[in-house]
Design an enzyme around this catalytic site. Sequence first.
Site, mmCIF file in Angstrom:
data_model
loop_
_atom_site.group_PDB
_atom_site.id
_atom_site.type_symbol
_atom_site.label_atom_id
_atom_site.label_comp_id
_atom_site.label_asym_id
_atom_site.label_seq_id
_atom_site.Cartn_x
_atom_site.Cartn_y
_atom_site.Cartn_z
ATOM 1 N N ARG A 59 1.484 -0.703 -5.944
ATOM 2 C CA ARG A 59 1.330 -0.223 -4.563
ATOM 3 C C ARG A 59 0.252 0.853 -4.449
ATOM 4 O O ARG A 59 -0.038 1.321 -3.355
ATOM 5 C CB ARG A 59 2.654 0.317 -4.031
ATOM 6 C CG ARG A 59 3.765 -0.716 -3.977
ATOM 7 C CD ARG A 59 4.978 -0.183 -3.249
ATOM 8 N NE ARG A 59 4.702 -0.018 -1.848
ATOM 9 C CZ ARG A 59 4.939 -0.927 -0.916
ATOM 10 N NH1 ARG A 59 5.472 -2.082 -1.250
ATOM 11 N NH2 ARG A 59 4.651 -0.704 0.341
ATOM 12 N N MET A 96 0.829 -1.193 0.000
ATOM 13 C CA MET A 96 0.000 0.000 0.000
ATOM 14 C C MET A 96 0.869 1.250 0.000
ATOM 15 O O MET A 96 1.591 1.487 0.947
ATOM 16 C CB MET A 96 -0.879 0.012 1.238
ATOM 17 C CG MET A 96 -1.605 -1.280 1.494
ATOM 18 S SD MET A 96 -2.879 -1.611 0.303
ATOM 19 C CE MET A 96 -3.345 -3.259 0.770
ATOM 20 N N CYS A 97 0.736 2.026 -1.018
ATOM 21 C CA CYS A 97 1.481 3.271 -1.205
ATOM 22 C C CYS A 97 2.947 2.977 -1.549
ATOM 23 O O CYS A 97 3.565 2.097 -0.992
ATOM 24 C CB CYS A 97 1.451 4.185 0.008
ATOM 25 S SG CYS A 97 -0.153 4.930 0.290
ATOM 26 N N GLY A 98 3.440 3.731 -2.475
ATOM 27 C CA GLY A 98 4.848 3.619 -2.853
ATOM 28 C C GLY A 98 5.496 4.983 -2.793
ATOM 29 O O GLY A 98 4.869 5.990 -3.140
#
Lengths: 316, 228
Positions: A46, A13-15
Amino acid sequence: MDDYEGGLVVCFMCGISAIVHKMASSEGLAPVGRELVAMLDSLAHRGIDSSGVTICGEEFPADYIIRLWCEGEQDAEAQMGRVQDIVSEYGGSVVASSVTGGYLRTEIRYGGDVGRLAEAILKLQGMHLHSIGRNSEIIKDVGTAADMDGKHSIDGIMGTHGIGHVRMATESRVDINHSHPFWAYPFPDVSVVHNGQLTNYHKLTRKYEDEGYTFQTENDSELIAVYLADKMYKGMKLDDALHSAVDDLDGTFTFIASTEDGVGYAKDRWSAKPMVATETDDVVAIASEEIALRRIFPDEIDRAEPQEGDVKTWLI
Amino acid sequence: MVDLDASALTTTELNRKLRELAAQGTEHIHILNPQARHNIAVGLLDTCSITIEGSVGYYAASLMDGPQVTINGNAGWALGENLMKGKVVLTRNAGASLASSMRGGEVFVAGNAGARAGIGMKGGSLVIGGDAGFMTGFMMQRGTIIIGGDVGEGVGDSMYEGTIYVGGEIGSLGSDAKIEEASESELIQVWETMERHGIHDRKKFTKIVSAKKLYHFDSLERLEKRAV
């Protein structure tokens, strides 16, 4: 609050990413925009809710670059006129301006207080201030990095360093203003990209609001930017501010901060969020995953995985 | 030997091809250009030998039951996750959650490992030539972890069973982990394991086990209980 930890083992989750060209200020600017887009593109798994970059080191015949977003796209041109009026009213002058959809960008000459100017601009209805920088600007949008590049032509922007983010939102809303990077309103050139959740967000936000700060969003990552900027404004160096953040912020986080002259990262004490970094004589690249570093260095690399509580900065 | 260029295949195609080749009895498969991509060599159940030339991303060589995989590069998070049988060798550094929940076989990392190596490990052997990070062996339930170098804070936190050997400095012990004197035969076994991987420095390894003060479970699994 940006992402959700899917389990004990791995989250997707999130990059986040960063690039620093250590010699660029003396030997010529580097294709920071293109590099950040390439790194973020490789991290699309992500998050594809939104994407954003801060690009630093551009040279402009102006004191500040202002980046704004206007809720009503049809009003953008008129709103730009109002922004220009405010700049003039506060003793500044506009060097250049452009409008792309609902996005406004203006370069200004201005010797006054940035906070006062920012406050005046924010009184315009439907206007959102994404950044004011001496040598940096934040560009962010909903969608993938490729979508963002197609709309904002980030590929061609040169610089010395920058940070980037792709977002998978699970708790706070998906819109342009809640995209990363977050500017440390009202401190020029300080911005943050973050992968994680802060569990003492409300407590710290209230503390800073009591001290007179105004938050632009309800996103915990904005707090990190304001926290760091406040520490630096009070005399701390970026490295010390990052160490202080590791002590004062609760939760799981890996974040990268960008300033006028450098980049630094910090990782929480649980080592809960991924990050790898590689450095050569000329370039530093940091990202959530090695797959992003390989967009900059196609051959095998030595890379370090920062551990719990680690902090590192690069100033150029 | 069969060469596979990973850059010409999607990850699904690559893993499907690996399964087909292994099922056909191909003895050795050589993967080129992995480019740190995720999920390479996942879910392989037939015995074969695979060499990956370059770094891999998350979950490489995971959910395996049989193959021997050598990776000439780095690995991201969760290398060798849930390994049942077989062997994984990594020549450089591994990310966090190395060999998480492995149940059998052996994982060897020549370099360093990130946080939570061997988390939830239920069997087999995890050998790390270099240093290991925060909370190594967290909640391990069986098996052996050998760390040639230093280990970070909270080693063996909440481990139920199993043994951790550390050749270097220990950041701190986790909750309910304790140091126990290693016997000579145990040390010889650890040294021999390291020597099999080319590490010949016969250090005085520190043995860490569960203190079992938080131990409120028996060690048998459901099917094992039935057998007893």
